[in-house]
Design a protein around this motif. Structure first.
Motif, PDB file in Angstrom:
ATOM      1  N   UNK A  68      -8.413 -19.037   8.851  1.00 11.53           N
ATOM      2  CA  UNK A  68      -7.129 -19.179   8.150  1.00 11.53           C
ATOM      3  C   UNK A  68      -7.309 -18.910   6.655  1.00 11.53           C
ATOM      4  N   UNK A  69      -8.421 -19.393   6.122  1.00 12.45           N
ATOM      5  CA  UNK A  69      -8.718 -19.144   4.709  1.00 12.45           C
ATOM      6  C   UNK A  69      -8.857 -17.654   4.438  1.00 12.45           C
ATOM      7  N   UNK A  70      -9.511 -16.962   5.373  1.00  9.73           N
ATOM      8  CA  UNK A  70      -9.695 -15.509   5.246  1.00  9.73           C
ATOM      9  C   UNK A  70      -8.346 -14.790   5.250  1.00  9.73           C
ATOM     10  N   UNK A  71      -7.476 -15.228   6.166  1.00  9.91           N
ATOM     11  CA  UNK A  71      -6.138 -14.618   6.247  1.00  9.91           C
ATOM     12  C   UNK A  71      -5.373 -14.857   4.949  1.00  9.91           C
ATOM     13  N   UNK A  72      -5.486 -16.072   4.433  1.00 10.98           N
ATOM     14  CA  UNK A  72      -4.752 -16.410   3.204  1.00 10.98           C
ATOM     15  C   UNK A  72      -5.254 -15.585   2.026  1.00 10.98           C
ATOM     16  N   UNK A  73      -6.575 -15.416   1.972  1.00 11.97           N
ATOM     17  CA  UNK A  73      -7.127 -14.625   0.857  1.00 11.97           C
ATOM     18  C   UNK A  73      -6.587 -13.205   0.889  1.00 11.97           C
ATOM     19  N   UNK A  74      -6.547 -12.618   2.079  1.00 13.13           N
ATOM     20  CA  UNK A  74      -6.039 -11.237   2.190  1.00 13.13           C
ATOM     21  C   UNK A  74      -4.577 -11.193   1.768  1.00 13.13           C
ATOM     22  N   UNK A  75      -3.806 -12.174   2.230  1.00  9.87           N
ATOM     23  CA  UNK A  75      -2.373 -12.196   1.916  1.00  9.87           C
ATOM     24  C   UNK A  75      -2.153 -12.366   0.409  1.00  9.87           C
ATOM     25  N   UNK A  76      -2.915 -13.271  -0.178  1.00  8.00           N
ATOM     26  CA  UNK A  76      -2.773 -13.488  -1.630  1.00  8.00           C
ATOM     27  C   UNK A  76      -3.189 -12.235  -2.395  1.00  8.00           C
ATOM     28  N   UNK A  77      -4.287 -11.634  -1.948  1.00 10.51           N
ATOM     29  CA  UNK A  77      -4.750 -10.414  -2.627  1.00 10.51           C
ATOM     30  C   UNK A  77      -3.719  -9.299  -2.549  1.00 10.51           C
TER      31      UNK A  77
END
Lengths: 185, 528
Positions: A68-77
């Motif tokens: 989930x953290x990985x998904x969030x990082x991509x989305x934020x980026x």
């Protein structure tokens, strides 16, 4: 089917598994997009771009950290990429801003969540990014300065200014509401 | 009154569990994109936008709305305002040759003429007025064309000028119209003039229409100019933003480059500092151990050596003749040399193969020479194969006869030289930076020199022959005690005292002579 199994299937390009992953995380990531983008349309676009990027890059996910953290990082980026390159002028006198109080009486907390989201969305792009990253997603000023390619001082002043603006908006909104009630609307 | 809280905390609390569902069709769009249907979505949009803009621009160029904004074309197209083509051509030519300023003056002049015409409403004047109107129309048309060309250059100021010019031209027209109108109302002669002139047919309605059209055109022009000014302001603003963004970007790039250069400089300084510290700081025990390990870890080595040799016998005896057994003997030190290859079996042991030269000398002193009627006892040694000797011990060489006549006591010296091929097993008793090894083995000796000399007290020498029974090929047992110092990873110094005992030096050992030699080898070894 557990998440790891789903991820493995996604890595093989299984469309059904991708849809399951999408269904699992769409609400959280869309909420993230709403906070980082100017409006719903851009949030929607950002969500689409993020999921496309996620499924295209899912092979690079090593499984070591939180998915989930990985998904969030991509989305934020993705959201950062959307706004980072836009021209930015710093109109703030830092010394002036530094004196502004960014606290508010918690009796004003009874504002609707959507209204508060609107306040965030109305912030200037850079302020919105910094505010979200620092306050809502626990990035440090150092990390923000590296990601947004600004100095740490700029990051801090952007955050402060964002808070000042938000405070002004909340105060003005509450005053309007009080007047409406007083006038019997 | 509630407690004060930071805005950030308030938002954190509010958005802690914030979730919201996106549009229902989002997944379909994503799936399409992933399937490749959405590939090139943005380029396609870009193409469509570009095409629409291009078509729009082409349409504008064909339509040329700025031409219709001016008064003149409509006036010219009005059949009632048409003058005979020859007249128009003449006037047009005349105006074309004048400058814009001249044209304006021309218009003014014409207007004053028209004022005059109002008071003197004679047919000729009216005719002049009509011509003047036509002229004015032409001038305005010229202005319009100039304005159109100015528009393409995008100069807003020119638009204002154009408007002013057109306004003056329009005023002229209005004045003319007004004059003509009053002439029409007040005097029926106008009809006669109209009929007689046959050039122009303008009535009040037409003039009114013209005025309305003129006003509309003016309004449209103003709106257009306002819009274009706004667009221009927007463009300037946009350019400014882009320039500022570019400046920011360049500044950032410069800062980044400076930061990188600074970091590099600091890294170099740090590396230099570390290197200096490393030089100044004694090695740790671990580093030393590592060095030691490196120094003794190799597969092959090549050594060159030189050796000091001393030849001798384990027992009292002589290989030349029994008569020499009791004479005092003397070992003469000689120098040999050679190379050696070592193959390492393991950390402690290895095999060594070499090739070297071992010259040996051995002396038996105080031999009493007897010359009995030319027969010299030296030449009667049982183990000697004499040279230059006749049967019975008489030397054929006069120098030899003279030598033994002069010296009656001589020293007998044996010179023996071998090429040796040693093969050793090396066992390292201590295998560290300074080590010790035990090297037992065998050597093959190939005889290369075998000479016996008689040497007088004054060191005069005479070769008397060679030892008869020395084998050309013999073997020896070796035992060496090697000491070494690994002074570098690939280099080593060696000192190795060696004892070689010859196993079968003679085919017929007359005097029970048991030769050996002791050597001390000094060498340098390259390890790899």
């Amino acid at each position: 089917m557990d998440l790891n199994h789903l991820i493995e299937k996604c890595k093989k390009g299984d469309r059904k598994a991708q849809q399951l992953v999408y269904n699992l995380f769409k609400d959280k990531l869309y909420a993230l997009c709403l906070k980082y983008c100017k409006n719903k349309d851009e949030a929607q676009d950002n969500l689409q771009d993020s999921f496309i990027s996620i499924f295209q890059k899912i092979n690079t996910y090593s499984g070591k950290g939180s998915f989930e953290g990985w998904l969030k990082r991509i989305t934020i980026n993705k959201a950062i990429d959307r706004y980072k390159r836009e021209p930015y002028l710093e109109p703030i006198d830092y010394h002036q801003v530094a004196q502004d109080d960014t606290t508010i009486d918690d009796k004003d907390l009874g504002i609707d969540l959507n209204q508060m989201l609107l306040f965030i969305q109305e912030l200037p792009d850079r302020y919105r990014l910094v505010f979200n990253m620092y306050e809502l997603d626990n990035y440090s000023h150092r990390e923000i300065s590296q990601i947004l390619e600004v100095s740490e001082g700029t990051s801090k002043s952007n955050l402060h200014r964002a808070k000042v603006i938000l405070k002004q908006k909340i105060t003005a909104f509450m005053a309007t509401q009080k007047n409406s009630i007083a006038n019997g609307y | 009154m509630g407690t004060k809280k930071d805005i950030g905390k308030i938002f954190q609390e509010k958005f802690k569990d914030f979730e919201q569902a996106p549009d229902a069709g989002t997944w379909d769009t994503i799936a399409n994109e992933l399937d490749g249907n959405g590939k090139g979505r943005y380029p396609l949009l870009l193409w469509i936008t570009t095409a629409v803009v291009f078509i729009g621009l082409m349409g504008l160029l064909i339509w040329q709305p700025w031409q219709s904004d001016t008064v003149s074309p409509s006036l010219v197209s009005d059949p009632e305002l048409q003058t005979p083509s020859s007249e128009i051509t003449t006037k047009k030519d005349a105006i074309t040759t004048t400058t814009q300023k001249d044209a304006q003056e021309n218009i003014n002049n014409r207007t004053s003429t028209e004022d005059t015409a109002t008071s003197n409403t004679t047919p000729s004047r009216l005719s002049d007025n009509a011509k003047t109107l036509t002229d004015t129309t032409e001038v305005t048309n010229q202005k319009s064309q100039q304005t159109a060309s100015t528009q393409t250059s995008g100069n807003t100021v020119s638009y204002s000028n154009s408007i002013t010019e057109k306004s003056s031209a329009t005023n002229t027209l209005k004045a003319t119209s007004s004059n003509l109108g009053s002439a029409s109302k007040g005097n029926t002669k106008i009809n006669t003039v109209r009929a007689n002139a046959g050039i122009i047919n303008i009535d009040e309605t037409t003039i009114a229409q013209m005025t309305v059209r003129e006003q509309n055109a003016r309004k449209a022009y103003r709106a257009k100019i306002a819009a274009e000014r706004k667009a221009m302001r927007d463009q300037i603003e946009s350019d400014k933003m882009l320039a500022l963004a570019k400046r920011d970007s360049l500044q950032k790039a410069e800062e980044k480059a400076m930061a990188i250069a600074q970091a590099k400089k600091e890294a170099e300084k740090e590396a230099e500092k570390q290197s200096r510290n490393k030089r100044d700081t004694p090695k740790t025990e671990a580093e030393r151990a590592e060095d030691r390990k490196e120094a003794v870890t190799y597969n092959f080595s090549v050594s060159t050596y030189t050796s000091l040799l001393s030849y001798g016998s384990l027992v009292k005896g002589s290989s030349i003749d029994d008569r020499l057994v009791d004479n005092p003997r003397e070992a003469i030190a000689t120098q040999g040399y050679g190379v050696r290859l070592e193959y390492v079996l393991n950390e402690r042991s290895g095999f060594r193969f070499g090739i070297g030269v071992a010259p040996l000398k051995y002396r038996t002193n105080n031999f009493q020479v007897l010359n009995n009627g030319g027969t010299i006892n030296v030449y009667q040694f049982s183990g000697l194969t004499p040279t230059q000797l006749e049967q019975g011990g008489t030397p054929t060489n006069p120098q030899a006869v003279a030598f033994f006549n002069d010296y009656d006591v001589v020293t007998i010296e044996q010179n023996i030289s071998y090429i040796e091929l040693p093969m050793d097993y090396q066992y390292k008793l201590i295998n560290k930076r300074v080590g010790l090894s035990l090297n037992p083995g065998l050597s093959i000796f190939i005889l290369t020199d075998n000479s016996v000399f008689a040497i007088a007290n004054d060191n005069t020498r005479l070769r008397i022959g060679r030892e008869t029974s020395l084998n050309d090929l013999s073997f020896a047992f070796n035992l060496g005690l090697g000491g070494f110092y690994n002074f570098a990873k690939n280099w080593r110094l060696d000192v190795e005292p060696t004892f070689r005992y010859q196993l079968n030096p003679y085919s017929n050992n007359l005097g029970n002579f048991r030769p050996y030699y002791i050597g001390v080898q000094f060498g340098a070894t390259f390890k790899f």
